[in-house]
Design a protein around this motif. Structure first.
Motif, PDB file in Angstrom:
ATOM      1  N   PRO A  37       0.831  -1.212   0.000  1.00 54.11           N
ATOM      2  CA  PRO A  37       0.000   0.000   0.000  1.00 54.11           C
ATOM      3  C   PRO A  37       0.861   1.256   0.000  1.00 54.11           C
ATOM      4  CG  PRO A  37       0.009  -1.046   2.167  1.00 54.11           C
ATOM      5  CD  PRO A  37       0.707  -1.978   1.235  1.00 54.11           C
ATOM      6  N   VAL A  38       0.506   2.192  -0.857  1.00 58.93           N
ATOM      7  CA  VAL A  38       1.243   3.460  -0.936  1.00 58.93           C
ATOM      8  C   VAL A  38       0.599   4.531  -0.077  1.00 58.93           C
ATOM      9  CG1 VAL A  38       2.151   2.980  -3.222  1.00 58.93           C
ATOM     10  CG2 VAL A  38      -0.079   4.087  -3.006  1.00 58.93           C
ATOM     11  N   SER A  39      -0.615   4.291   0.407  1.00 60.55           N
ATOM     12  CA  SER A  39      -1.300   5.236   1.281  1.00 60.55           C
ATOM     13  C   SER A  39      -2.246   4.463   2.186  1.00 60.55           C
ATOM     14  CB  SER A  39      -2.078   6.272   0.462  1.00 60.55           C
ATOM     15  OG  SER A  39      -3.122   5.648  -0.263  1.00 60.55           O
ATOM     16  N   LYS A  40      -2.761   5.142   3.191  1.00 59.86           N
ATOM     17  CA  LYS A  40      -3.669   4.515   4.140  1.00 59.86           C
ATOM     18  C   LYS A  40      -5.110   4.520   3.646  1.00 59.86           C
ATOM     19  CE  LYS A  40      -0.867   5.508   8.221  1.00 59.86           C
ATOM     20  NZ  LYS A  40      -0.853   6.122   9.567  1.00 59.86           N
ATOM     21  N   GLU A  41      -5.378   5.115   2.519  1.00 62.23           N
ATOM     22  CA  GLU A  41      -6.742   5.185   2.004  1.00 62.23           C
ATOM     23  C   GLU A  41      -7.125   3.855   1.339  1.00 62.23           C
ATOM     24  OE1 GLU A  41      -7.085   8.463  -0.596  1.00 62.23           O
ATOM     25  OE2 GLU A  41      -6.687   9.987   0.933  1.00 62.23           O
ATOM     26  N   GLU A  42      -8.386   3.493   1.510  1.00 60.92           N
ATOM     27  CA  GLU A  42      -8.902   2.295   0.871  1.00 60.92           C
ATOM     28  C   GLU A  42      -9.222   2.587  -0.586  1.00 60.92           C
ATOM     29  OE1 GLU A  42     -12.244   1.505   3.225  1.00 60.92           O
ATOM     30  OE2 GLU A  42     -11.127   0.595   4.894  1.00 60.92           O
ATOM     31  N   LYS A  43      -9.011   1.583  -1.438  1.00 62.65           N
ATOM     32  CA  LYS A  43      -9.302   1.749  -2.862  1.00 62.65           C
ATOM     33  C   LYS A  43     -10.615   1.058  -3.184  1.00 62.65           C
ATOM     34  CE  LYS A  43      -4.540   2.258  -4.413  1.00 62.65           C
ATOM     35  NZ  LYS A  43      -3.536   1.834  -5.416  1.00 62.65           N
ATOM     36  N   ARG A  44     -11.452   1.739  -3.962  1.00 63.06           N
ATOM     37  CA  ARG A  44     -12.781   1.227  -4.267  1.00 63.06           C
ATOM     38  C   ARG A  44     -13.025   1.244  -5.763  1.00 63.06           C
ATOM     39  NH1 ARG A  44     -16.698   1.710   0.081  1.00 63.06           N
ATOM     40  NH2 ARG A  44     -15.657   2.342   2.012  1.00 63.06           N
ATOM     41  N   MET A  45     -13.885   0.323  -6.185  1.00 62.01           N
ATOM     42  CA  MET A  45     -14.338   0.294  -7.571  1.00 62.01           C
ATOM     43  C   MET A  45     -15.727  -0.301  -7.602  1.00 62.01           C
ATOM     44  SD  MET A  45     -12.775  -1.617 -10.922  1.00 62.01           S
ATOM     45  CE  MET A  45     -13.490  -1.317 -12.531  1.00 62.01           C
ATOM     46  N   SER A  46     -16.600   0.238  -8.451  1.00 62.73           N
ATOM     47  CA  SER A  46     -17.974  -0.246  -8.536  1.00 62.73           C
ATOM     48  C   SER A  46     -18.376  -0.365 -10.000  1.00 62.73           C
ATOM     49  CB  SER A  46     -18.915   0.722  -7.800  1.00 62.73           C
ATOM     50  OG  SER A  46     -20.247   0.268  -7.882  1.00 62.73           O
ATOM     51  N   ILE A  47     -19.074  -1.465 -10.330  1.00 58.64           N
ATOM     52  CA  ILE A  47     -19.582  -1.667 -11.682  1.00 58.64           C
ATOM     53  C   ILE A  47     -21.028  -2.146 -11.595  1.00 58.64           C
ATOM     54  CG2 ILE A  47     -17.311  -2.212 -12.641  1.00 58.64           C
ATOM     55  CD1 ILE A  47     -18.110  -5.169 -12.604  1.00 58.64           C
ATOM     56  N   THR A  48     -21.750  -1.996 -12.691  1.00 58.29           N
ATOM     57  CA  THR A  48     -23.144  -2.457 -12.787  1.00 58.29           C
ATOM     58  C   THR A  48     -23.225  -3.569 -13.821  1.00 58.29           C
ATOM     59  OG1 THR A  48     -23.951  -0.263 -12.207  1.00 58.29           O
ATOM     60  CG2 THR A  48     -25.520  -1.769 -13.231  1.00 58.29           C
ATOM     61  N   ILE A 101     -13.564  -3.334  -2.542  1.00 59.79           N
ATOM     62  CA  ILE A 101     -12.807  -2.465  -1.639  1.00 59.79           C
ATOM     63  C   ILE A 101     -11.508  -3.191  -1.278  1.00 59.79           C
ATOM     64  CG2 ILE A 101     -12.774  -1.218   0.548  1.00 59.79           C
ATOM     65  CD1 ILE A 101     -15.813  -1.270   0.517  1.00 59.79           C
ATOM     66  N   ILE A 102     -10.360  -2.556  -1.540  1.00 56.71           N
ATOM     67  CA  ILE A 102      -9.053  -3.114  -1.199  1.00 56.71           C
ATOM     68  C   ILE A 102      -8.573  -2.441   0.084  1.00 56.71           C
ATOM     69  CG2 ILE A 102      -6.675  -3.475  -1.939  1.00 56.71           C
ATOM     70  CD1 ILE A 102      -7.608  -3.388  -4.805  1.00 56.71           C
ATOM     71  N   PHE A 103      -8.278  -3.251   1.106  1.00 58.28           N
ATOM     72  CA  PHE A 103      -7.874  -2.720   2.389  1.00 58.28           C
ATOM     73  C   PHE A 103      -6.363  -2.509   2.433  1.00 58.28           C
ATOM     74  CE2 PHE A 103     -11.662  -5.418   3.210  1.00 58.28           C
ATOM     75  CZ  PHE A 103     -12.537  -4.387   3.498  1.00 58.28           C
ATOM     76  N   GLN A 104      -5.876  -1.978   3.582  1.00 59.41           N
ATOM     77  CA  GLN A 104      -4.468  -1.620   3.702  1.00 59.41           C
ATOM     78  C   GLN A 104      -3.549  -2.835   3.672  1.00 59.41           C
ATOM     79  OE1 GLN A 104      -3.687   1.076   6.962  1.00 59.41           O
ATOM     80  NE2 GLN A 104      -5.591   2.185   6.650  1.00 59.41           N
ATOM     81  N   ASP A 105      -4.025  -3.984   4.170  1.00 58.90           N
ATOM     82  CA  ASP A 105      -3.188  -5.185   4.152  1.00 58.90           C
ATOM     83  C   ASP A 105      -3.330  -5.962   2.847  1.00 58.90           C
ATOM     84  OD1 ASP A 105      -5.754  -6.062   4.450  1.00 58.90           O
ATOM     85  OD2 ASP A 105      -5.350  -7.442   6.099  1.00 58.90           O
ATOM     86  N   MET A 106      -3.921  -5.331   1.824  1.00 58.75           N
ATOM     87  CA  MET A 106      -4.094  -5.870   0.485  1.00 58.75           C
ATOM     88  C   MET A 106      -5.145  -6.990   0.426  1.00 58.75           C
ATOM     89  SD  MET A 106      -2.232  -3.743  -0.798  1.00 58.75           S
ATOM     90  CE  MET A 106      -2.607  -4.180  -2.480  1.00 58.75           C
ATOM     91  N   SER A 107      -5.815  -7.290   1.538  1.00 58.91           N
ATOM     92  CA  SER A 107      -7.009  -8.112   1.438  1.00 58.91           C
ATOM     93  C   SER A 107      -8.127  -7.246   0.867  1.00 58.91           C
ATOM     94  CB  SER A 107      -7.402  -8.655   2.816  1.00 58.91           C
ATOM     95  OG  SER A 107      -7.725  -7.596   3.696  1.00 58.91           O
ATOM     96  N   PHE A 108      -9.206  -7.856   0.412  1.00 58.73           N
ATOM     97  CA  PHE A 108     -10.239  -7.064  -0.234  1.00 58.73           C
ATOM     98  C   PHE A 108     -11.603  -7.709  -0.018  1.00 58.73           C
ATOM     99  CE2 PHE A 108      -8.375  -9.974  -3.290  1.00 58.73           C
ATOM    100  CZ  PHE A 108      -9.476 -10.598  -3.863  1.00 58.73           C
ATOM    101  N   GLU A 109     -12.621  -6.890  -0.244  1.00 60.60           N
ATOM    102  CA  GLU A 109     -14.006  -7.322  -0.091  1.00 60.60           C
ATOM    103  C   GLU A 109     -14.761  -7.045  -1.376  1.00 60.60           C
ATOM    104  OE1 GLU A 109     -16.639  -6.128   3.411  1.00 60.60           O
ATOM    105  OE2 GLU A 109     -17.484  -4.928   1.772  1.00 60.60           O
ATOM    106  N   ILE A 110     -15.562  -8.005  -1.792  1.00 56.54           N
ATOM    107  CA  ILE A 110     -16.428  -7.835  -2.964  1.00 56.54           C
ATOM    108  C   ILE A 110     -17.868  -7.957  -2.494  1.00 56.54           C
ATOM    109  CG2 ILE A 110     -17.110  -8.754  -5.202  1.00 56.54           C
ATOM    110  CD1 ILE A 110     -14.292  -9.794  -5.579  1.00 56.54           C
TER     111      ILE A 110
END
Length: 592
Positions: free
Chosen positions: A320-331, A344-353
């Motif tokens: 991670p280059v910053s403490k902010e979470e990365k998000r992406m959304s599609i339809t 959503i990609i968390f700081q430890d590089m785990s993620f949630e879909i």
């Protein structure tokens, strides 16, 4: 993570430590004793040699001061010699000038090669220990001293007296042995105390590994030293970690419960795309989006519709280059449904879909708005038919008996349809209002489905339908038998009625986890247009209204199926197969 089980050893740590150190100490003590013994022996030899060298020097002084005659030399040696001392005077060429043990020296061998003589000529003095004399045949201790024109050599017989005199003193050996024994005892007591502390610490570690409670007696059993303090700190740290673990476990259970009852599909994965936690709706929606059934949650990354999400995860930096979470959304629009997929990609590089079915609320609104109209319309149709036929009979006296019978048969058929309609509405009402009051029991789904297939065998043969039942034996579900029966019976009747002729029905349980069975009920018939898929479970909804009424359907069969599935803790969706036909994918909870 599996923890390795400790093996029993023949010797404890304290015993090993004691034996190791004592072994080294004993080796050192033996080496010290051997060294000291040799040194003591050499010291006594040097002392004896010094005494004889002193005698040689005094004899040399006497020779220099006295007139050197054989007689006077004998007199001096006799007066000043030690007991059994042998004195020899040798010139620098090795010839014996005088020997106290031999009156005639002419026959004596040359002594130039004697070791003590060689050393004396080279260094001024020399000695030789226990060499047998060639003249007397007696072993002697020789000591020779070089002077200007001759060498004076004195010798003592190597007898018992001299041996005892040269023997090293053994008192220091006993002293060393006693000190060693005392040190062994002291170190044994020390290592025993250390071993007791280590055994107690090991017992604590084993109890902690087995997750057993730590008794207060154990906490106070450690000695009052540095190791005891360290052990106490370890126990306190373990207690805090254990309390934290219990609190985290409770929070984890809350989170899992929340995920399972959540109205959106949620899947949590580690940085290697391995499943951490996935709820039922995530699996349901993934299978609805996918063209094939997914056996594991990790297969979601192979779905073509989710390629943007997969690319987004793959392109994320490994660190991670910053403490902010990365998000992406599609339809995604698939099978008549609209899904919003968010990553959503968390700081430890785990993620949630998360997968959210945004058409559900609209369906419920439309269902509530149309329900009253549909009920009125569906009730009106058979009532109007019955009323029309009866009015015709009443208002016309000249109608032939045969025609009256036809009208009455049609009235009877419409009354049966009306009765089935009221019955299905009653079933749905009971499921909506008293779902928690339904009796539950253990139901074997495999036996239930086999019974249904046998019951409809005539209809299957009439329409040339083949049923492939791939359910394994003993799929046990705790539920209501009648409702579970209605699920599979309505799906079977629906396929027989609307899928056409000469097709195949495939029934399969393609996945199982701790809480759910995942079922697929698919046919290879004519299928359904995509615009109808999203409304198949609506009450009174028909794809072909005229054909449905002609076949006697009430329009409530799939609605009953959906409610029965929900009552059993599951969800159901419909989709078209790539090879043709309609597939229902649904879950049933193992325990309710």
């Amino acid at each position: 993570m599996n923890i390795p089980v400790s093996h029993k050893h023949f010797l404890s740590f304290s015993r090993k430590l004691f034996l190791s150190v004592i072994s080294l100490f004993l080796v050192f003590a033996c080496c010290f004793i051997a060294y000291q013994y040799q040194r003591e022996k050499e010291y006594k030899i040097d002392l004896l040699d010094s005494q004889l060298q002193d005698y040689n020097a005094r004899l040399h002084e006497a020779i220099d001061t006295l007139p050197v005659t054989q007689k006077k030399l004998i007199e001096y040696i006799t007066a000043h010699t030690l007991k059994d001392l042998r004195v020899t005077v040798i010139d620098l060429k090795g010839n014996v000038i005088y020997d106290s043990c031999q009156t005639d020296t002419h026959h004596l061998e040359n002594h130039i090669d004697r070791p003590e003589i060689v050393k004396a000529i080279q260094t001024g003095k020399g000695f030789d220990v226990r060499r047998t004399s060639e003249t007397t045949g007696i072993p002697y201790f020789y000591s020779a001293t070089l002077f200007d024109e001759y060498v004076v050599r004195s010798a003592l017989p190597y007898n018992v007296s001299l041996i005892n005199n040269l023997k090293a003193d053994s008192h220091y050996i006993w002293f060393t042995a006693i000190v060693t024994l005392l040190l062994v005892i002291i170190f044994y007591k020390f290592t025993k105390r250390l071993g007791t502390s280590i055994i107690q610490l090991r017992e604590f570690a084993m109890r902690a590994d087995r997750n057993e409670p730590i008794e207060m007696a154990m906490q106070s059993a450690f000695p009052h030293n540095e190791l005891g303090e360290i052990s106490q700190h370890i126990i306190q740290i373990y207690k805090r970690l254990h309390e934290t673990k219990e609190a985290l476990y409770i929070e984890r259970e809350k989170l899992i419960t929340h995920l399972q009852i959540s109205h959106e599909g949620l899947g949590v994965f580690n940085k290697d795309k391995k499943e951490i936690l996935v709820n039922n709706l995530f699996t349901q929606y993934s299978n609805l989006i996918s063209d094939s059934n997914l056996e594991t949650a990790e297969e979601v990354f192979t779905i073509n519709e989710l390629k943007q999400i997969t690319d987004f995860i793959n392109k994320a930096p490994k660190r991670p280059v910053s403490k902010e979470e990365k998000r992406m959304s599609i339809t995604i629009n698939k099978n008549g449904k609209t899904f919003i997929v968010e990553c959503i990609i968390f700081q430890d590089m785990s993620f949630e879909i998360s997968i959210n079915d945004v058409t559900m609320e609209e369906e419920q609104i439309q269902l509530k708005r149309q329900l009253t109209q549909n009920i009125a319309h569906e009730l009106k149709t058979p009532v109007s038919s019955i009323q029309g036929y009866l009015e015709t009979i009443v208002s016309n006296d000249n109608i032939p008996r045969e025609k009256i019978n036809v009208f009455l048969e049609r009235c009877y058929a419409q009354s049966n349809r009306l009765s089935r309609l009221l019955r299905d509405i009653s079933v749905l009402t009971r499921m909506d209002e008293a779902a928690n009051m339904i009796d539950m029991e253990k139901v074997d789904i495999s036996v239930l489905v086999n019974n249904i297939v046998n019951e409809v065998s005539l209809e299957l043969d009439e329409k040339q339908v083949t049923v492939v039942n791939s359910l394994k034996k003993e799929i046990q579900i705790r539920g209501n038998y009648s409702l579970l029966y209605s699920i599979f019976r309505n799906l079977m009747d629906n396929a027989i009625a609307y899928a056409g002729n000469n097709f195949q029905i495939n029934i399969n349980c393609f996945r199982e986890d701790e809480s759910f069975y995942y079922f697929s009920f698919a046919d290879t018939g004519v299928g359904v247009s995509p615009e109808h898929l999203n409304r198949l479970f609506e009450r009174f909804y028909r794809v072909d209204k005229g054909r449905s009424r002609k076949l006697g359907g009430t329009g409530l069969g799939l609605a009953i199926v959906k409610n029965a599935v929900i009552i059993h803790g599951g969800n159901i969706s419909a989709k078209n197969n790539q090879g043709g036909g309609l597939e229902f994918v649904f879950t049933l909870a193992k325990e309710r």
